[in-house]
Design a protein around this motif. Structure first.
Motif, PDB file in Angstrom:
ATOM      1  N   ASN A 128      -4.931  -2.705  -0.559  1.00  0.00           N
ATOM      2  CA  ASN A 128      -6.316  -2.911  -0.154  1.00  0.00           C
ATOM      3  C   ASN A 128      -7.240  -2.867  -1.368  1.00  0.00           C
ATOM      4  O   ASN A 128      -7.197  -1.935  -2.165  1.00  0.00           O
ATOM      5  CB  ASN A 128      -6.714  -1.824   0.857  1.00  0.00           C
ATOM      6  CG  ASN A 128      -8.039  -2.108   1.506  1.00  0.00           C
ATOM      7  OD1 ASN A 128      -8.419  -3.256   1.693  1.00  0.00           O
ATOM      8  ND2 ASN A 128      -8.771  -1.063   1.860  1.00  0.00           N
TER       9      ASN A 128
ATOM     10  N   THR B 190      -7.935  -7.147   2.819  1.00  0.00           N
ATOM     11  CA  THR B 190      -7.281  -6.854   4.089  1.00  0.00           C
ATOM     12  C   THR B 190      -8.182  -7.104   5.292  1.00  0.00           C
ATOM     13  O   THR B 190      -7.766  -6.871   6.432  1.00  0.00           O
ATOM     14  CB  THR B 190      -6.825  -5.378   4.129  1.00  0.00           C
ATOM     15  OG1 THR B 190      -7.960  -4.535   3.900  1.00  0.00           O
ATOM     16  CG2 THR B 190      -5.762  -5.099   3.081  1.00  0.00           C
ATOM     17  N   ASN B 191      -9.418  -7.558   5.047  1.00  0.00           N
ATOM     18  CA  ASN B 191     -10.375  -7.693   6.146  1.00  0.00           C
ATOM     19  C   ASN B 191     -11.090  -9.042   6.090  1.00  0.00           C
ATOM     20  O   ASN B 191     -12.248  -9.128   5.681  1.00  0.00           O
ATOM     21  CB  ASN B 191     -11.393  -6.548   6.102  1.00  0.00           C
ATOM     22  CG  ASN B 191     -12.260  -6.492   7.338  1.00  0.00           C
ATOM     23  OD1 ASN B 191     -11.899  -7.023   8.387  1.00  0.00           O
ATOM     24  ND2 ASN B 191     -13.415  -5.854   7.213  1.00  0.00           N
TER      25      ASN B 191
END
Length: 206
Positions: free
Chosen positions: A104, A191-192
């Motif tokens: 991340n 990651t988003n």
């Protein structure tokens, strides 16, 4: 071989998924196994296969799957797991693939320029539209190369149709070369997804 015979191009992402490194190791092991099964089914759907097998399509370059599991387990947060085609793969042939893991990470801060392009508004709407799409693709590639999780079409960048069309009209109205910036709308982690993009138009300084 025809282009239609290609199932995956070299370095094409077969599947990407966010995984939680804080999970129990048995859960991580099962999640990775399910990830690989899903990727295998995607390859089968594209008519790839290993000779002599009806239900296997991918040959993985994994020296030790346990080391991959340990890398995920040792991560402090979520990770992006990605399976990538190592070569051009063809119908009725196996897909040779390898795993990538990205921890991340904040990729772009709000307002950060992701990509930029000189676009000539005097060339008309069709050309300007194509150039704006090319700019989006450049931003998409940059985020992907830095490990951002992709959707099933391999995309990460996103802009609303209204914002896209407004920028296109503005560039055509200006009617000359301008510098168009693709800017991150908000802080964006790999990651988003998605990477939300806004276009900023600058007239060249003289």
């Amino acid at each position: 071989m025809q282009l239609s015979d290609i199932t995956y191009r070299s370095e094409e992402i077969i599947l990407a998924q966010v995984m939680n490194g804080k999970s129990q190791i048995e859960d991580i092991r099962e999640e990775i196994s399910e990830f690989l099964r899903h990727a295998n089914n995607l390859a089968l759907a594209r008519k790839a296969n290993i000779e002599g097998s009806d239900d296997e399509a991918i040959i993985f370059f994994i020296d030790n799957l346990e080391s991959v599991i340990e890398r995920v387990a040792q991560a402090k947060d979520t990770v992006v797991m990605r399976l990538v085609s190592a070569t051009n793969a063809f119908v009725d042939q196996p897909v040779y693939a390898y795993l990538q893991i990205f921890e991340n990470e904040l990729l772009f801060k709000e307002g950060q320029v992701v990509a930029e392009r000189i676009i000539d508004g005097s060339l008309g709407q069709s050309v300007v539209q194509d150039e704006l799409m090319n700019l989006l693709m450049t931003a998409n590639d940059k985020a992907t190369n830095q490990g951002m999780v992709t959707d099933t079409e391999g995309r990460v960048g996103q802009i609303s149709a209204s914002e896209f069309n407004t920028a296109k009209s503005q560039i055509v109205d200006i009617g000359k070369k301008v510098n168009v910036l693709a800017v991150a709308v908000q802080d964006t982690w790999n990651t988003n997804p998605p990477l939300r993009i806004a276009f900023k138009i600058e007239e060249p300084k003289h």
